[in-house]
Design a protein around this motif. Structure first.
Motif, PDB file in Angstrom:
ATOM      1  N   VAL A  96      -4.804  -1.681   7.832  1.00 60.51           N
ATOM      2  CA  VAL A  96      -5.682  -2.446   7.745  1.00 60.51           C
ATOM      3  C   VAL A  96      -4.844  -2.952   9.917  1.00 60.51           C
ATOM      4  O   VAL A  96      -6.332  -2.615  10.616  1.00 60.51           O
ATOM      5  CB  VAL A  96      -5.199  -3.810   7.792  1.00 60.51           C
ATOM      6  CG1 VAL A  96      -5.890  -4.799   8.776  1.00 60.51           C
ATOM      7  CG2 VAL A  96      -6.238  -3.640   6.201  1.00 60.51           C
ATOM      8  N   ASP A 133      -6.659  -2.406  -2.466  1.00 56.12           N
ATOM      9  CA  ASP A 133      -4.720  -1.550  -2.704  1.00 56.12           C
ATOM     10  C   ASP A 133      -4.358  -1.501  -3.811  1.00 56.12           C
ATOM     11  O   ASP A 133      -3.178  -0.835  -4.270  1.00 56.12           O
ATOM     12  CB  ASP A 133      -3.894  -3.209  -1.771  1.00 56.12           C
ATOM     13  CG  ASP A 133      -3.478  -4.239  -2.753  1.00 56.12           C
ATOM     14  OD1 ASP A 133      -4.514  -4.065  -4.082  1.00 56.12           O
ATOM     15  OD2 ASP A 133      -3.267  -5.143  -2.498  1.00 56.12           O
ATOM     16  N   ALA A 152      -1.363  -2.935   5.345  1.00 58.10           N
ATOM     17  CA  ALA A 152      -0.813  -3.495   6.023  1.00 58.10           C
ATOM     18  C   ALA A 152      -1.170  -2.723   7.647  1.00 58.10           C
ATOM     19  O   ALA A 152      -1.389  -2.778   8.403  1.00 58.10           O
ATOM     20  CB  ALA A 152      -0.133  -4.695   6.101  1.00 58.10           C
ATOM     21  N   ALA A 161      -9.753  -6.924   3.036  1.00 60.35           N
ATOM     22  CA  ALA A 161      -9.058  -6.401   2.584  1.00 60.35           C
ATOM     23  C   ALA A 161      -8.900  -6.442   0.839  1.00 60.35           C
ATOM     24  O   ALA A 161      -8.986  -8.053   0.675  1.00 60.35           O
ATOM     25  CB  ALA A 161      -7.192  -6.462   2.861  1.00 60.35           C
ATOM     26  N   TYR A 210      -1.934  -8.892   4.796  1.00 59.59           N
ATOM     27  CA  TYR A 210      -2.852  -7.949   4.839  1.00 59.59           C
ATOM     28  C   TYR A 210      -3.806  -9.326   6.271  1.00 59.59           C
ATOM     29  O   TYR A 210      -3.896  -8.366   7.408  1.00 59.59           O
ATOM     30  CB  TYR A 210      -3.917  -8.229   3.954  1.00 59.59           C
ATOM     31  CG  TYR A 210      -3.396  -7.434   2.163  1.00 59.59           C
ATOM     32  CD1 TYR A 210      -2.490  -6.558   3.011  1.00 59.59           C
ATOM     33  CD2 TYR A 210      -3.683  -7.128   1.442  1.00 59.59           C
ATOM     34  CE1 TYR A 210      -1.806  -5.773   2.130  1.00 59.59           C
ATOM     35  CE2 TYR A 210      -3.234  -6.545   0.388  1.00 59.59           C
ATOM     36  CZ  TYR A 210      -1.859  -5.962   0.491  1.00 59.59           C
ATOM     37  OH  TYR A 210      -2.056  -4.893  -0.616  1.00 59.59           O
TER      38      TYR A 210
END
Length: 272
Positions: free
Chosen positions: A129, A112, A126, A143, A166
């Protein structure tokens, strides 16, 4: 393929942390596999630098995919660092990861942090993901939360909030590079619902110490690549100066050639 992905997932729940060495080309991955490392990751810095491109700038999607195709033939469980997914569109990220999965990749690392040194909106990460997990449900998505890595003030609350988001989106594990403080890792391990990944730091805690703090996976990141660069430059400097003393364990030409599949270079003759 499902069995291989299940095996990789199980490695995060053993009695000792999974040591995940990170390779940057076929030779480095093949050499690690030959030394018995069952699971191997890629290092985005090593892949990018080898290609003459910047790391973290979404510039190596093609190189990463090509490398995954070469490494897929090795007898290892391969997880690939895809930076931030090489795209801002979750559907595009999922499509790219589907290509990797089709090659035999069992996991990815999705970060991120952004190239400008800031953190991405956690909702956007998110979404990526979730899109990846919808496309390849059994792929292990690690993550990465870059709060410590980027020097965010008072990083713990934001780290935990991002980790929860996440995980809720389907991430299988959480990677928090930048801290090897055992007390901090213990808090993270207790409060993050899922396997915690730490980045190994030379001079920092050993594997068993990290495991005792609740770490399930320890990555080497770019360390091996940078160590290889340092060794190469040191060897060249030694030759230029007083001569090069062969270090213990230096592989021979034939040993390196043996890392290449028999059909990988047809017609080549042994050159000493």
């Amino acid at each position: 393929m499902t069995d291989r992905r299940a095996e990789f997932r199980a490695l995060h729940h053993g009695g000792r942390p999974l040591l995940l060495p990170n390779a940057w080309d076929h030779a480095s991955a093949a050499a690690l596999a030959a030394r018995g490392h069952r699971a191997i990751g890629t290092t985005s810095l090593g892949v990018a630098a080898t290609a003459g491109r910047p790391d973290g700038a979404a510039a190596t999607a093609a190189e990463t995919l090509a490398l995954a195709g070469r490494l897929a033939r090795l007898p290892v469980l391969l997880t690939v660092d895809v930076e931030a997914g090489f795209d801002d569109d979750p559907a595009a990220v999922a499509g790219y990861v589907e290509e990797l999965a089709g090659l035999g990749v069992v996991g990815i690392n999705l970060e991120d942090g952004r190239a400008d040194g800031t953190l991405a909106d956690p909702a956007c990460v998110a979404d990526k993901v979730a899109a990846v997990k919808a496309a390849v449900p059994d792929l292990f998505v690690n993550a990465r939360v870059d709060t410590w890595w980027l020097g965010v003030p008072d990083p713990l609350p934001q780290t935990l909030a991002r980790a929860r988001a996440y995980r809720a989106a389907g991430a299988d594990g959480i990677f928090v590079p930048g801290t090897v403080d055992l007390a901090t890792l213990r808090v993270l391990g207790e409060r993050i619902d899922g396997p915690l990944n730490a980045l190994y730091q030379p001079g920092g805690p050993a594997l068993d110490e990290l495991g005792g703090a609740g770490v399930a996976r320890v990555s080497t990141g770019s360390l091996l690549f940078r160590a290889a660069l340092a060794a190469a430059v040191a060897a060249a400097d030694a030759v230029r100066a007083d001569g090069f003393a062969t270090p213990a364990g230096l592989p021979s030409y034939a040993e390196v050639q043996g890392l290449v599949p028999a059909d990988g270079a047809p017609g080549r003759r042994d050159r000493r």
